[in-house]
Design an enzyme around this catalytic site. Sequence first.
Site, PDB file in Angstrom:
ATOM      1  CB  CYS A  29       0.216   1.786   3.925  1.00 26.14           C
ATOM      2  SG  CYS A  29      -1.201   1.553   4.257  1.00 26.14           S
ATOM      3  CB  CYS A  73      -0.804  -0.060   1.207  1.00 27.37           C
ATOM      4  SG  CYS A  73      -1.781   1.348   1.503  1.00 27.37           S
TER       5      CYS A  73
END
Length: 247
Positions: A164, A161
């Site tokens: 993230c 991600c």
Amino acid sequence: MPLTTLTDANFGSATRDVAALILITTGGDKLRGDFKTAFGKAADEEEGILFAQVDPDSNRDIARRFDYQNKSLLILWYRGQALVRRSRPWASDLPDFIRQLQDALAADAPPASEDEQIDAAQDAAPVLDKPMDVTDASFEAEAILASHEMPVLVDFWAEWCGPCRMVAPILDKLAAEYAGQIRVVKVDTDANPALSQLFQIRSIPTIAVFKAGKLIFMQPGALQEPHFRQLIQQAIEVEVPADEATA
């Protein structure tokens, strides 16, 4: 021993000589299929523990005894005392409940109550100056129980991600800055599917905050540092009544 059905009429006689009981309410919301299968299997296989079910809608005395609130409720009972309650239980909850009762029966002493578990978690919880990785197995101790000592910010993330990775250095910085005031923990959603399912994580990162054992904030998306600071300050200052939870 076989699964027992409890009623207001037979509760006293059925539990009078029982030291260890795991009870599931079956009214209100539906039980998960995997839980029903695991519960029935455990009832057939485990010795020394009574596994029972009750319809609280038809047995109001039992419903009042266990403060039933129209949600499926799993109760760990030892020598006449309800020690642990779990709303909307998962099949994964059962092994730990069974282990606690087996240990108690072997030692002829009750397992720790929820208050005692909280006290132990507070005593054991270290002051964190960086995010801690937690798992399906450690989440309750490191996030929920630990939040009785200070707020716990949870970062649901995954390795692949991109957003993230943008959030990670911000949380590293704030975990050090607010050490002793808030804990920061991280959950890899790919490696911990039970937590992802439990909290219905649909997008990552998702940020959650627990305080006093309650989920008080949850929001998907990568927050900027000023927003994280505001969230952390609010979590530190907010008062959470014992009977209140805000998702």
